[in-house]
Design a protein around this motif. Sequence first.
Motif, mmCIF file in Angstrom:
data_model
loop_
_atom_site.group_PDB
_atom_site.id
_atom_site.type_symbol
_atom_site.label_atom_id
_atom_site.label_comp_id
_atom_site.label_asym_id
_atom_site.label_seq_id
_atom_site.Cartn_x
_atom_site.Cartn_y
_atom_site.Cartn_z
ATOM 1 N N ILE A 1 0.762 -1.266 0.039
ATOM 2 C CA ILE A 1 -0.018 0.189 -0.001
ATOM 3 C C ILE A 1 0.827 1.350 -0.001
ATOM 4 N N GLU A 2 1.930 1.353 0.548
ATOM 5 C CA GLU A 2 2.861 2.612 0.696
ATOM 6 C C GLU A 2 3.474 2.607 -0.632
ATOM 7 N N CYS A 3 3.693 1.575 -1.402
ATOM 8 C CA CYS A 3 4.345 1.813 -2.794
ATOM 9 C C CYS A 3 3.198 2.050 -3.867
ATOM 10 N N SER A 4 2.427 0.913 -3.973
ATOM 11 C CA SER A 4 1.473 0.982 -5.173
ATOM 12 C C SER A 4 1.791 1.423 -6.529
ATOM 13 N N CYS A 5 3.175 0.956 -6.768
ATOM 14 C CA CYS A 5 3.845 1.309 -8.246
ATOM 15 C C CYS A 5 2.887 0.204 -9.171
ATOM 16 N N SER A 6 2.887 0.840 -10.345
ATOM 17 C CA SER A 6 2.212 0.331 -11.594
ATOM 18 C C SER A 6 3.249 0.247 -12.405
ATOM 19 N N PHE A 7 3.353 -0.564 -13.176
ATOM 20 C CA PHE A 7 4.382 -1.171 -14.353
ATOM 21 C C PHE A 7 3.906 -2.099 -15.255
ATOM 22 N N LYS A 8 4.736 -2.214 -16.374
ATOM 23 C CA LYS A 8 4.324 -3.197 -17.223
ATOM 24 C C LYS A 8 5.422 -4.168 -17.628
ATOM 25 N N SER A 9 5.093 -5.268 -18.244
ATOM 26 C CA SER A 9 6.174 -6.301 -18.577
ATOM 27 C C SER A 9 5.723 -6.745 -19.859
ATOM 28 N N VAL A 10 6.887 -7.182 -20.484
ATOM 29 C CA VAL A 10 6.693 -8.191 -21.697
ATOM 30 C C VAL A 10 7.169 -9.233 -21.739
ATOM 31 N N GLU A 11 6.533 -10.225 -21.871
ATOM 32 C CA GLU A 11 6.572 -11.973 -21.845
ATOM 33 C C GLU A 11 6.647 -12.405 -23.188
ATOM 34 N N SER A 12 7.712 -13.292 -23.649
ATOM 35 C CA SER A 12 7.607 -13.877 -25.000
ATOM 36 C C SER A 12 8.504 -15.136 -24.852
ATOM 37 N N VAL A 13 7.996 -15.963 -25.715
ATOM 38 C CA VAL A 13 8.542 -17.380 -25.795
ATOM 39 C C VAL A 13 10.056 -17.375 -26.527
ATOM 40 N N ASP A 14 11.016 -17.880 -25.682
ATOM 41 C CA ASP A 14 12.267 -17.746 -26.160
ATOM 42 C C ASP A 14 12.547 -19.237 -27.032
ATOM 43 N N LYS A 15 12.462 -20.064 -26.332
ATOM 44 C CA LYS A 15 12.837 -21.516 -27.171
ATOM 45 C C LYS A 15 11.850 -22.483 -26.564
ATOM 46 N N ILE A 16 11.330 -23.405 -27.411
ATOM 47 C CA ILE A 16 10.472 -24.767 -27.176
ATOM 48 C C ILE A 16 11.570 -25.658 -26.902
ATOM 49 N N ILE A 17 11.362 -26.358 -25.701
ATOM 50 C CA ILE A 17 12.144 -27.417 -25.166
ATOM 51 C C ILE A 17 11.896 -28.634 -25.513
ATOM 52 N N SER A 18 10.474 -28.889 -25.532
ATOM 53 C CA SER A 18 10.037 -30.220 -26.098
ATOM 54 C C SER A 18 8.535 -29.998 -26.407
ATOM 55 N N GLN A 19 8.162 -30.883 -27.559
ATOM 56 C CA GLN A 19 6.862 -30.648 -28.162
ATOM 57 C C GLN A 19 6.441 -32.137 -28.518
ATOM 58 N N PRO A 20 5.120 -32.125 -28.561
ATOM 59 C CA PRO A 20 4.437 -33.637 -28.629
ATOM 60 C C PRO A 20 4.886 -34.197 -29.978
#
Length: 82
Positions: free
Chosen positions: A33-52
Amino acid sequence: MLRCPLCRSASHTRTSRYISEQTKESYYQCQNIECSCSFKSVESVDKIISQPAPKPVDKPMTVPAAMMKRNTLGRYGSGFQL
């Protein structure tokens, strides 16, 4: 959940949207409550480790020649015996 970049407290996602198939933009708000900072992030797929494993392609059913012979039962068919 990401930690707040200012006070290191827990933050919660307020909203998010996909920028592309493999990238998501998220908006966070610090739960301190004392901070209440708002921020944004960007998430992305870096590498596929295994797949079906790929699904096998269905082959058209082939009927053996012995099964293709027509068996007719009754008075005039080949199944009729005296």
